[in-house]
Motif scaffolding. Structure first.
Motif, PDB file in Angstrom:
ATOM      1  N   HIS A   1       0.833  -1.204   0.000  1.00 18.35           N
ATOM      2  CA  HIS A   1       0.000   0.000   0.000  1.00 18.35           C
ATOM      3  C   HIS A   1       0.869   1.257   0.000  1.00 18.35           C
ATOM      4  O   HIS A   1       0.582   2.230  -0.717  1.00 18.35           O
TER       5      HIS A   1
ATOM      6  N   ILE B   1       2.464   1.831  -3.422  1.00 20.18           N
ATOM      7  CA  ILE B   1       1.486   2.358  -4.374  1.00 20.18           C
ATOM      8  C   ILE B   1       1.308   3.848  -4.152  1.00 20.18           C
ATOM      9  O   ILE B   1       1.318   4.653  -5.092  1.00 20.18           O
TER      10      ILE B   1
ATOM     11  N   LEU C   1      -6.939   4.216  -5.735  1.00 24.12           N
ATOM     12  CA  LEU C   1      -6.207   3.502  -6.778  1.00 24.12           C
ATOM     13  C   LEU C   1      -6.996   3.509  -8.086  1.00 24.12           C
ATOM     14  O   LEU C   1      -6.445   3.742  -9.164  1.00 24.12           O
TER      15      LEU C   1
END
Length: 764
Positions: A127, A130, A158
């Motif tokens: 996470h 990202i 996302l």
């Protein structure tokens, strides 16, 4: 990956974009002569330049993954006069598929990560990466879309920033797809919520015209102003030589397979319909001298990775696998695929045989159907969506009880765990329940039982089963590849076309003769009590994050040896009285949901009441009379192979794995084992009473962590002093994940035992 500079002030020409796409392809496949197929370029141009939505239906090995990886490289680098795009999100159904995709991406410098059930301990790091823009591709399973933390905290941002969304094996979106999974239906909602301008690609090799139309319609949800690009190509596989061989029974099929394996120069896959069959066939082929291994949905992730590598590097002759080894597994030189039992549809069959012959001129594909196939299909069909009254019962229980775990809800409804979990996923997609931390809760929204839809899906599955039976019955006037292509509505199939390669076209000759002695041996093995219990060889990944220094291969000095079990709970023969012992509340004939050993099980032979262990009844108590003789037979046949530290035959001691659920049964069984093996009971491995029992509905790493923290070695000082260099048998009632035996054996080995051999009544 390195972002190439493309001016955003102008529009990149199609020729320039294609040249960059070709360069990206060469980097991806590491071949200077690589060129894009025309349909590949059409799809890439639509995604990158047009920001469109596309469905690509092409045969296995055509290069569908190249489309989305090349598109990713262009989008991330800035293309068609636009600034660099966000990461690609790939929804992918199988861990084996994800691993191959990540490896392929890494070779091209694409930074790919995954979020799935096997790497829970790595999620926070993923996470963070990202969020920091350090990820080019995120692969996640459809089930992750409903993980509360991922769904609520990660997915919205996302999806809003994604450069490309890919739905792999997209036939699963459709009710008509052969591998319907409830969580795939959630993708429709995801696609409908995507901001404008985010391209979407769906890919599959196994969609007929009806499925393709359905998937294209779902891809277009929320996008009424544009058409979905649909690309369908020929589904012929020139390297495959298809054949069907009818043999009278399972022993004959096992014997034929044992003869045939030695004739193949390469390695391959042997598919079975159930986990139980995969394990039993593996044992019989190994006993016949063939280097094969079992690969199923119950195989631990780390073990799966090792098995996949062993097959790819030809360190094993074959993997005996369920459909867990399927979509996306890439071994270009796979020489054969053999099915012991037919899948329930030609579409599913085409998908599985597509593993073979991707990089060789010839691969043999043989189907050995069984009379029990229909029973297995019926069993899987029985796991369909429950009747309305059962659904209403579950909804009422959630409404009254608040948030409930699946295990707790299971006590409130008359549904087995597997069917209950599937039902909850469907209800979640329908909005009637919601998955939250701690389990499930009712939303209070009105819910309508869609009986028409469930009946439609059931009818489609019945038609597919009949089509599979028709494939088996094709005669010399037909062609097997032509039949499969027709079932998939291949747009390039010409009337009267024949492949010239199958058994009906003269391209494959199958000899039905089987050695009588080999058949008798296979039949005796099926009737004989006793199966091998293979010890764990590999620790699961992510144990460090759980505070345990366990990683990689389990050291030889700390590992259990091969063990024995009387039978599997979902197998044949002796499994029947074992199911009566362990699951009396559910009757005697139902296979366990996770592993439906649906072949008809013969009645167990009566056992005499005399012997070293006495008869009793009930969930706990003395060992039932019907199991006395087979236990004794297994131990007596196994004993000569057990060796003491000095090399002599025999066992030095028996250790009990103390049971909270069946203490009397396990203690009595251990005494009987000790009597038969002529060795004393020297102690036990027992749970720490101050630590609560761990949950079973968790992943492998978490389950191991709970066991590791709870088990303790309880031997007298004299027994501990005499343990070094000794051989012991570790006795338990049954084994499931294998981690309890692994941890208990490790404790004994660390205390000095030279060898620890597990013995259990049953293996799940």
């Amino acid at each position: 990956m390195t972002e190439s500079a493309v001016a955003s002030s102008g529009t990149e020409t199609a020729a320039a974009l294609r040249e960059r796409a070709e360069t990206a392809l060469r980097s991806l496949v590491d071949r200077e002569d690589a060129r894009l197929r025309e349909d590949q370029w059409t799809a890439i141009e639509a995604l990158v330049a047009g920001r469109r939505r596309a469905l690509v239906v092409e045969r296995t090995g055509w290069g569908k993954s190249a489309v989305y990886f090349v598109a990713t490289m262009l989008l991330r680098g800035g293309a068609a006069g636009r600034p660099p795009a966000g990461p690609t999100v790939i929804i992918s159904p199988l861990l084996a598929l994800m691993r191959d995709q990540i490896n392929a991406a890494a070779r091209a410098g694409i930074r790919a990560v995954t979020i799935n059930s096997s790497n829970v301990t790595e999620w926070d790091g993923v996470h963070a990466a990202i969020a920091a823009g350090e990820v080019d591709v995120l692969l996640c399973s459809p089930e992750r879309l409903n993980n509360p933390a991922f769904r609520d905290e990660v997915l919205p941002s996302l999806a809003a920033s994604a450069g490309l969304v890919v739905v792999d094996e997209a036939h699963c979106i459709s009710d008509w797809g052969h591998d319907f999974r409830p969580d795939y239906r959630r993708i429709r909602t995801l696609l409908g919520d995507l901001p404008a301008g985010i391209p979407v690609l769906a890919t599959t090799a196994t969609a007929n015209a009806r499925v393709s139309t359905d998937v294209a319609e779902q891809l277009g949800v929320g996008r009424h102003d544009e058409d979905v690009l649909v690309l369908r190509g020929s589904l012929d596989r020139p390297s495959l030589h298809l054949g069907v061989l009818g043999l009278p029974d399972q022993p004959s099929r096992i014997a034929w397979l044992g003869q045939q394996l030695a004739r193949y120069a390469g390695s391959g896959i042997i598919y079975t319909l159930t986990v139980s069959a995969a394990q039993q066939v593996t044992e019989q082929l190994r006993a016949a001298g063939h280097d094969v291994r079992a690969y199923t949905g119950q195989t631990d992730t780390a073990e799966r990775e090792q098995l996949e590598a062993d097959l790819k590097d030809n360190r094993v002759k074959a993997l005996v696998a369920t459909s867990a080894l399927g979509m996306g597994f890439d071994k270009p030189d796979l020489a054969f695929v053999i099915h012991l039992g037919a899948p329930s549809s030609p579409i599913a069959y085409y998908q599985q045989v597509g593993r073979a012959g991707r990089g060789v001129d010839r691969a043999d594909v043989v189907l050995l159907p069984g009379r029990e196939d229909q029973d297995i299909w019926d069993y899987f069909g029985s796991l369909a969506f429950p009747p309305e009254h059962a659904v209403r019962e579950a909804l009422a229980a959630l409404a009254a009880g608040g948030t409930m775990s699946t295990a707790r809800l299971e006590t409130q409804v008359d549904l087995r765990r597997n069917r209950l979990e599937t039902m909850l996923k469907v209800l979640d997609v329908d909005g009637a329940v919601r998955r939250v931390r701690g389990g499930w809760e009712a939303t209070g929204r009105e819910w309508v039982y869609d009986g028409e839809r469930y009946a439609r899906v059931a009818a489609a599955r019945e038609a597919e089963q009949q089509a599979m039976l028709a494939y088996e019955r094709l005669d010399g006037a037909g062609c097997r590849m032509a039949y499969l292509r027709a079932q998939l509505d291949d747009p390039e199939l010409e009337p009267g076309w024949r492949c010239g390669r199958c058994d009906l076209c003269g391209g494959l000759s199958l000899d039905a003769s089987v050695d009588v002695g080999a058949v008798q041996q296979a039949r005796a093995a099926m009737d004989r009590p006793g199966i091998e219990v293979t010890p764990r060889r590999q620790w699961p990944t992510g144990m460090e994050a759980l505070g345990l220094d366990l990683r990689g291969k389990i050291a030889d000095a700390e590992r259990a040896e091969d063990g024995r079990a009387l039978a599997r709970l979902d197998g044949l023969g002796w499994s029947v009285p074992l199911r009566e012992l362990f699951e009396p509340a559910h009757g005697t004939g139902a296979p366990t949901p996770d592993d439906p050993g649906a072949e008809p099980a013969p009645d167990a032979a009566p056992a005499p009441t005399a012997g070293p262990v006495e008869a009793a009844h009930g969930r706990d108590g003395l060992l039932p009379a019907a199991l006395q003789r087979p236990v004794q037979q297994v131990l007596e046949e196994w004993a000569p192979s057990l060796r003491r530290g000095d090399g002599s035959a025999g066992v030095d001691g028996v250790v009990v794995l103390a049971s909270a659920a069946r203490p009397e049964l396990v203690t009595h069984l251990a005494r009987g084992v000790a009597h038969i093996l002529r060795a004393p009971v020297v102690g036990e491995v027992a749970p720490d009473p101050d630590r609560p029992a761990g949950r079973h509905d968790v992943n492998s790493a978490q389950r191991l962590a709970g066991i590791q923290r709870r088990l303790r070695l309880r031997l007298s000082e004299a027994a501990l002093a005499g343990l070094p260099g000794r051989t012991v048998v570790l006795v338990d009632d049954y084994t499931d994940s294998g981690w309890t035996l692994a941890v208990a054996a490790r404790l004994l080995r660390q205390a000095g035992a030279a060898a620890v051999h597990p013995f259990v009544l049953a293996q799940r």
